[in-house]
Each structure stands twice: as structure tokens, then as C-alpha cells.
Design a protein around this motif. Structure first.
Motif, PDB file in Angstrom:
ATOM      1  N   UNK A  60       0.587  -1.054   0.166  1.00  0.00           N
ATOM      2  CA  UNK A  60      -0.003  -0.275  -0.053  1.00  0.00           C
ATOM      3  C   UNK A  60       0.931   1.330  -0.112  1.00  0.00           C
ATOM      4  N   UNK A  61       1.158   2.357  -1.029  1.00  0.00           N
ATOM      5  CA  UNK A  61       1.089   3.201  -1.383  1.00  0.00           C
ATOM      6  C   UNK A  61       0.634   4.647  -1.028  1.00  0.00           C
ATOM      7  N   UNK A  62       1.094   4.948  -0.399  1.00  0.00           N
ATOM      8  CA  UNK A  62       0.517   6.792  -0.275  1.00  0.00           C
ATOM      9  C   UNK A  62       1.368   7.945  -0.017  1.00  0.00           C
ATOM     10  N   UNK A  63       0.840   8.994  -1.587  1.00  0.00           N
ATOM     11  CA  UNK A  63       1.707   9.440  -2.727  1.00  0.00           C
ATOM     12  C   UNK A  63       1.277  11.301  -2.358  1.00  0.00           C
ATOM     13  N   UNK A  64       2.333  12.270  -2.366  1.00  0.00           N
ATOM     14  CA  UNK A  64       1.586  13.263  -2.340  1.00  0.00           C
ATOM     15  C   UNK A  64       1.635  13.980  -3.890  1.00  0.00           C
ATOM     16  N   UNK A  65       0.386  14.004  -4.415  1.00  0.00           N
ATOM     17  CA  UNK A  65      -0.115  14.859  -5.302  1.00  0.00           C
ATOM     18  C   UNK A  65       0.778  15.793  -5.799  1.00  0.00           C
ATOM     19  N   UNK A  66       0.966  16.694  -5.265  1.00  0.00           N
ATOM     20  CA  UNK A  66       1.845  18.274  -5.231  1.00  0.00           C
ATOM     21  C   UNK A  66       3.345  17.314  -6.411  1.00  0.00           C
ATOM     22  N   UNK A  67       3.558  16.903  -5.376  1.00  0.00           N
ATOM     23  CA  UNK A  67       5.598  16.469  -6.565  1.00  0.00           C
ATOM     24  C   UNK A  67       5.106  15.809  -7.324  1.00  0.00           C
ATOM     25  N   UNK A  69       4.928  12.872  -8.939  1.00  0.00           N
ATOM     26  CA  UNK A  69       6.789  11.858  -9.547  1.00  0.00           C
ATOM     27  C   UNK A  69       7.327  12.142  -8.865  1.00  0.00           C
ATOM     28  N   UNK A  70       7.698  13.065  -8.390  1.00  0.00           N
ATOM     29  CA  UNK A  70       9.270  13.234  -8.276  1.00  0.00           C
ATOM     30  C   UNK A  70       9.870  13.115  -6.437  1.00  0.00           C
ATOM     31  N   UNK A  71      10.872  13.542  -6.200  1.00  0.00           N
ATOM     32  CA  UNK A  71      11.279  13.725  -5.395  1.00  0.00           C
ATOM     33  C   UNK A  71      10.488  13.833  -4.252  1.00  0.00           C
ATOM     34  N   UNK A  72      10.172  14.005  -2.790  1.00  0.00           N
ATOM     35  CA  UNK A  72       8.983  13.712  -2.044  1.00  0.00           C
ATOM     36  C   UNK A  72       7.463  13.208  -2.368  1.00  0.00           C
ATOM     37  N   UNK A  73       7.622  12.649  -3.068  1.00  0.00           N
ATOM     38  CA  UNK A  73       6.321  12.024  -3.002  1.00  0.00           C
ATOM     39  C   UNK A  73       5.255  11.203  -2.268  1.00  0.00           C
ATOM     40  N   UNK A  74       6.603  10.907  -1.849  1.00  0.00           N
ATOM     41  CA  UNK A  74       6.552   9.793  -1.455  1.00  0.00           C
ATOM     42  C   UNK A  74       6.290   9.375  -0.285  1.00  0.00           C
ATOM     43  N   UNK A  75       4.901   9.452   0.765  1.00  0.00           N
ATOM     44  CA  UNK A  75       4.591   9.886   2.291  1.00  0.00           C
ATOM     45  C   UNK A  75       4.682   8.676   2.555  1.00  0.00           C
ATOM     46  N   UNK A 306      14.991  -5.192   1.053  1.00  0.00           N
ATOM     47  CA  UNK A 306      15.166  -3.584   1.503  1.00  0.00           C
ATOM     48  C   UNK A 306      15.734  -3.001   0.714  1.00  0.00           C
ATOM     49  N   UNK A 307      17.085  -3.449  -0.142  1.00  0.00           N
ATOM     50  CA  UNK A 307      17.543  -2.272  -1.103  1.00  0.00           C
ATOM     51  C   UNK A 307      17.002  -1.747  -1.774  1.00  0.00           C
ATOM     52  N   UNK A 308      16.030  -2.997  -2.923  1.00  0.00           N
ATOM     53  CA  UNK A 308      15.436  -1.908  -3.669  1.00  0.00           C
ATOM     54  C   UNK A 308      14.518  -1.114  -2.986  1.00  0.00           C
ATOM     55  N   UNK A 309      13.584  -1.311  -1.715  1.00  0.00           N
ATOM     56  CA  UNK A 309      12.992   0.622  -1.388  1.00  0.00           C
ATOM     57  C   UNK A 309      13.912   1.316  -0.887  1.00  0.00           C
ATOM     58  N   UNK A 310      15.052   1.532  -0.281  1.00  0.00           N
ATOM     59  CA  UNK A 310      15.902   2.568   0.026  1.00  0.00           C
ATOM     60  C   UNK A 310      16.320   3.158  -0.809  1.00  0.00           C
ATOM     61  N   UNK A 311      16.546   2.332  -2.473  1.00  0.00           N
ATOM     62  CA  UNK A 311      16.645   3.168  -3.070  1.00  0.00           C
ATOM     63  C   UNK A 311      15.428   4.073  -4.283  1.00  0.00           C
ATOM     64  N   UNK A 312      14.488   2.977  -3.930  1.00  0.00           N
ATOM     65  CA  UNK A 312      13.872   3.567  -4.481  1.00  0.00           C
ATOM     66  C   UNK A 312      13.279   4.767  -3.505  1.00  0.00           C
ATOM     67  N   UNK A 313      12.778   5.200  -2.642  1.00  0.00           N
ATOM     68  CA  UNK A 313      13.068   6.272  -1.272  1.00  0.00           C
ATOM     69  C   UNK A 313      14.254   6.815  -1.562  1.00  0.00           C
ATOM     70  N   UNK A 314      14.953   6.531  -1.857  1.00  0.00           N
ATOM     71  CA  UNK A 314      16.415   8.109  -1.951  1.00  0.00           C
ATOM     72  C   UNK A 314      15.395   8.673  -3.148  1.00  0.00           C
ATOM     73  N   UNK A 315      14.806   8.229  -3.875  1.00  0.00           N
ATOM     74  CA  UNK A 315      14.941   9.337  -5.614  1.00  0.00           C
ATOM     75  C   UNK A 315      13.593  10.059  -5.356  1.00  0.00           C
ATOM     76  N   UNK A 316      12.663   8.803  -4.510  1.00  0.00           N
ATOM     77  CA  UNK A 316      11.282   9.754  -4.760  1.00  0.00           C
ATOM     78  C   UNK A 316      10.630  10.565  -2.967  1.00  0.00           C
ATOM     79  N   UNK A 317      11.533   9.557  -1.872  1.00  0.00           N
ATOM     80  CA  UNK A 317      11.154  10.150  -0.478  1.00  0.00           C
ATOM     81  C   UNK A 317      12.003  11.222  -0.472  1.00  0.00           C
TER      82      UNK A 317
END
Length: 317
Positions: A60-67, A69-75, A306-317
Motif C-alpha cells: 500500500x503506497x500513499x503519495x503526495x500529488x503536488x510532487x 511523481x518526483x522527489x518528495x512524492x512518497x508519504x 530492503x535494498x530496492x525500497x532504499x533505492x526507491x525512497x532515496x529517489x522519490x522520498x
């Protein structure tokens, strides 16, 4: 890319994971497989959706529309779709931050609605219009598929009878060269589109299809009317009236699948009508899901979650 520079790709990835990145000291690593939360990314307009990261396992993923799909979109990202643990973690975010959320778009799953209601109580819930339309299109295709199976059974029986009589069998064709079985199979994609987007061949095929299968024609008209309501209604009041008329017409058809959709709309009508306030959709969440899939394919799957989520959040969170 590693090969281009004369570096072994697997070795480079291993060195990045173990030495170059801060993955080993990542503060969220202990609970990354269960949940990841970034309260600083909460905005006024959120989307909540589910996606598969690896082997069909849902997150389940919650995202911020204002971002966008870029940096800061993953809540937040949560393993699974179970309501209680998601609510438990989201409630750790200060109420003042959660109160900032004014609108949250979601599908018609009760779990999503419960999460939104309990964790973002001041937010208006908006059911994504495309999920509603998708249900109607699936009901239409269900009618077409049933006719197709009947056509296949009929043709198989005719072939069997011809063989018993030691005769060759040639199925009848329509003016466009389709047999009944082919007509029903090849009509799949035209039923997804508005008539204005049909090609000449699709227009000819639809004419034959609707002439021989009036129930498909009626079901197609219902799906188009539902689409038009979302496209053309200018206010909640107008949409409410038009949906009520659509609901009545569906009841009169007697189509079981469409009655199910009509009842689903009736149950979720408040959040569906909220679409007509700001015309918000879950498109941003679907777009982000596509990015996750592209990211996953780029790295040839998910070997270490874990490593996949790390890379994903590094780019999008």
C-alpha cells in the motif's frame, strides 16, 4: 552501463550496496520490509493505492500529488493491505500534520476508505472515476465473452456434425469477412473506445456486432453514458441527477453485471460525487505505480526488497 566503462555490473552494484551508499546505516532499515513513513512529505492532496513490488506481493503506497511523481512524492509504503497495522503506524504521525490533508483519492476498496477516514479525518474522500468506468467496461466485456463462448460451442458442434456426415465445414462470414466467432473476438478493443475514435474497419465491425447482438449494443451505450457523465457534468448536483437516471436505466435492462455496478455506485455515491468538486483522479498514483514497475524492470526484478525500497525512497522520498 558498467560494461561500457569496463566495470563488472554485479560487482559495482555490490560495492554500491555495501560501501558507496549508506544502506547499511539506513535508519529505516530495521522496519523497511513492514513500513516506511516520511511525514515531511504530507501535503494537502494525497493518493492511496496498492501495487505489487515482487512476486505479486502487494504494498500500500500513499503519495503526495503536488510532487508529481518526483522527489518528495512518497508519504508512506506499507507491506500488504491489512488495515490495522497501516492505521497503527500512520497514527504515529502528529495529528496536526495529518489534519493538513484536504483531499485523498482512492479506489472503492473498503480498506482504503477506512484508512483514509481514521488517519485523515478532515480529508474529503474521492473515488477514482477510472475505477468506476473500468467496472462498467468489464461488465460489457463479460457480455461479449459469454456470446463468444456460445459461438465457439456452436461452431464446434457444427464441425462435429459435418464430420459425422463426412462433409467439409465452412463457417458463414459477415460482410467484413469475419465469422461469428471472429467478430466477437475482434470487437474487444473497439468496445473500450468512444465511437469518435473508431477506425473505418472498427465502425463497420461495430455495425455488424450491434445488429446481431442488441444486448451488447445496449451495454455499450450504458458505458458511454457513464463516461459522458464524468466528462460533461459540471457540478455535483447535475452529476447526481444523471447518475440517478443512469441507475434507473440499468435496473430496467436486467443485466446482472450492470446491476452489480449500479449497486456499487449507490453504496459509494458520496465519494464518487466528490470527484465533481475538483475533478481529482488517482492518475498520479497509477503513474507512480508505472514508475515503480519501470524501476523494477531496470534492475531485473527485486532480489533484495530492503535494498530496492532504499533505492526507491532515496529517489522519490
Amino acid at each position: 552501463m558498467g560494461g561500457f566503462y569496463g566495470v563488472n555490473g554485479k560487482k559495482l552494484q555490490r560495492q554500491y550496496k555495501d560501501q558507496l551508499s549508506d544502506f547499511k546505516t539506513w535508519e529505516q532499515k530495521p522496519h523497511a520490509k513492514q513500513w516506511l513513513i516520511f511525514p515531511e512529505n504530507i501535503g494537502r492532496y494525497l493518493s492511496i493505492d496498492e501495487t505489487a513490488l515482487s512476486r505479486g506481493e502487494l504494498y500500500t503506497i500513499i503519495t503526495n500529488k503536488k510532487a508529481k511523481g518526483k522527489k518528495g512524492c512518497i508519504v508512506a509504503i506499507f507491506s500488504g493491505t491489512k488495515v490495522e497495522p497501516i492505521i497503527e503506524q500512520l497514527l504515529q504521525i502528529p495529528a496536526k500534520k495529518r489534519a493538513k490533508v484536504k483531499e485523498i483519492t482512492l479506489d472503492m476498496a473498503n480498506s482504503m476508505k477506512t484508512i483514509a477516514r481514521k488517519c485523515f479525518p478532515k480529508a474529503i474522500q474521492v473515488t477514482d472515476r477510472f475505477h468506476v468506468q473500468k467496472l462498467a467496461l468489464e461488465a460489457l466485456q463479460d457480455i461479449r465473452i459469454k456470446h463468444r463462448w456460445d459461438a465457439i460451442d456452436m461452431e464446434n458442434e457444427q464441425i462435429k456434425q459435418a464430420r459425422l456426415k463426412q462433409k467439409s465445414f465452412t463457417p458463414k462470414t459477415f460482410d467484413n469477412g469475419d465469422t461469428k466467432k471472429q467478430l466477437l473476438a475482434r470487437s474487444r478493443y473497439l468496445l473500450y473506445k468512444a465511437p469518435s475514435n473508431w477506425t473505418e474497419n472498427q465502425y463497420q465491425r461495430s455495425k455488424i456486432l450491434f445488429e446481431h447482438y442488441p444486448d451488447i449494443k445496449l451495454a455499450f451505450k450504458l458505458t458511454q453514458r457513464l463516461r459522458d457523465i464524468f466528462n460533461k457534468a459540471k457540478s455535483v448536483e447535475v452529476a447526481y441527477t444523471k447518475l440517478a437516471h443512469w441507475y434507473k436505466d440499468v435496473e430496467n435492462t436486467g443485466f446482472k453485471a450492470f446491476n452489480t455496478i449500479a449497486n456499487t455506485i449507490n453504496i459509494n455515491y458520496r465519494s464518487i460525487l466528490n470527484y465533481f468538486i475538483n475533478r481529482s483522479t488517482n492518475a498520479s498514483a497509477e503513474s507512480f505505480n508505472a514508475k515503480i514497475k519501470a524501476f523494477r524492470s531496470q534492475f531485473r526484478g527485486v532480489k533484495n526488497i530492503e535494498f530496492f525500497l532504499y533505492r526507491l525512497t532515496t529517489i522519490f522520498a
